[in-house]
Scaffold this active site. Structure first.
Site, PDB file in Angstrom:
ATOM      1  N   SER A 120      16.129  51.350  50.060  1.00  0.00           N
ATOM      2  CA  SER A 120      17.541  51.205  50.396  1.00  0.00           C
ATOM      3  C   SER A 120      17.678  51.285  51.905  1.00  0.00           C
ATOM      4  O   SER A 120      16.819  51.858  52.594  1.00  0.00           O
ATOM      5  CB  SER A 120      18.357  52.328  49.751  1.00  0.00           C
ATOM      6  OG  SER A 120      19.675  52.383  50.268  1.00  0.00           O
TER       7      SER A 120
ATOM      8  N   TYR B  61      20.108  61.770  47.435  1.00  0.00           N
ATOM      9  CA  TYR B  61      19.770  60.359  47.257  1.00  0.00           C
ATOM     10  C   TYR B  61      18.960  59.836  48.442  1.00  0.00           C
ATOM     11  O   TYR B  61      17.913  59.195  48.269  1.00  0.00           O
ATOM     12  CB  TYR B  61      21.038  59.525  47.087  1.00  0.00           C
ATOM     13  CG  TYR B  61      20.790  58.035  47.136  1.00  0.00           C
ATOM     14  CD1 TYR B  61      20.201  57.385  46.059  1.00  0.00           C
ATOM     15  CD2 TYR B  61      21.120  57.285  48.269  1.00  0.00           C
ATOM     16  CE1 TYR B  61      19.955  56.010  46.101  1.00  0.00           C
ATOM     17  CE2 TYR B  61      20.879  55.922  48.316  1.00  0.00           C
ATOM     18  CZ  TYR B  61      20.288  55.292  47.231  1.00  0.00           C
ATOM     19  OH  TYR B  61      20.044  53.948  47.286  1.00  0.00           O
TER      20      TYR B  61
END
Length: 284
Positions: free
Chosen positions: A128, A141
């Site tokens: 990501s 996360y």
């Protein structure tokens, strides 16, 4: 070529499976949910839970029994569990690492010996843009994506001489279920208490960005398929809304300025959203 794609029931994994199939690759799509639409298009569906050892071994064993090899592994399964670090229960933090990191690496451990034996393989890990910088309320996360970046870099250096390449995909904001799920986690975890104002603001921003400005997951599917099949892939591919620009901008901006900007952004997000979308307050 034979490919295994995890987290393929929707979103990026679903589109990657279709893009690989369109290139003539024999695709096995793994997910916990049924995938009748992929099966209708010639993709082989496998029940796969990346946090379950038996499920991982069964999926790999099934492909090897049928095909004799696995040439491409797309580690896509993952989710975003947002909330203040203080608020997120450790069991939830551990689960996020189990899905986003340890599941991918355990599957890699199971597939890698067969790739090395054939002196051929491509492992594509879906990270990501959040693996290159961190924001408030996403600490756990971001930590999983930082970990996946580090493991991928180390793995690439370890296995290149055996004919195996490792590639990272660093998506920006993509139009999938991810923003909605992350926003729901955020509200349920930190929507009350001392972090409630910035949590509600951030959740609204996630949902708005995911609906209005996010990139079509098919774009990421095509990028993944290209990275998985081209002769000489790049080490990293940054694709999707915000990915390249934010990574570069935040890498050259002083940390204190980044902190102040994010703090201002989250504190006054409700006012900004009203300027952009007048119904934002009513939707929260």
């Amino acid at each position: 070529m034979i490919a295994l794609v995890t987290g393929a029931s929707s979103g990026i994994g679903h589109e990657a499976a279709l893009a690989l199939k369109a290139q003539g690759v024999t695709v096995y799509a793994g997910a916990r949910r049924p995938m009748p639409d992929l099966q209708d298009k010639g993709v082989h569906a496998l029940s796969l839970d990346v946090t379950d050892e038996a499920s991982l071994q069964s999926a790999v064993g099934t492909i090897l029994e049928r095909e004799g090899r696995i040439d491409i592994l797309i580690n896509n399964a993952g989710y975003g569990s947002y909330g203040a670090i203080e608020d997120v229960p450790l069991d939830e933090a551990k689960r996020q690492f189990d899905v986003n990191v340890f599941g991918a690496m355990r599957l890699t451990q199971l597939v890698l010996p067969h790739m090395i034996a054939n002196h051929r393989g491509r492992i594509v890990n879906i990270s990501s843009m959040g693996g290159k910088f961190s924001m408030a309320l996403g600490g756990w996360y971001h930590a999983t994506k930082y970990a996946l970046e580090a493991l991928s870099d180390s793995l690439r250096q370890e296995v290149r001489s055996f004919g195996v390449d490792v590639v990272l995909i660093e998506p920006g904001m993509i139009h999938t279920e991810w923003p909605k799920i992350a926003a729901e986690h955020l509200r349920s975890t930190s929507g009350l208490g001392k972090y409630s104002t910035i949590a509600r603001n951030f959740a609204t921003m996630l949902e708005f960005a995911g609906q209005g400005f996010a990139t079509d997951p098919a774009v990421l599917g095509e990028t993944i398929a290209r990275a998985a099949t081209c002769r000489r892939p790049r080490t990293r591919y940054r694709k999707g809304m915000g990915a390249l620009g934010l990574i570069i901008l935040l890498s050259i901006t002083p940390d204190r300025l980044v902190d102040a900007t994010i703090r201002l952004f989250l504190t006054h997000m409700d006012q900004l959203m009203e300027l952009i979308r007048p119904d934002a307050r009513a939707s929260r």
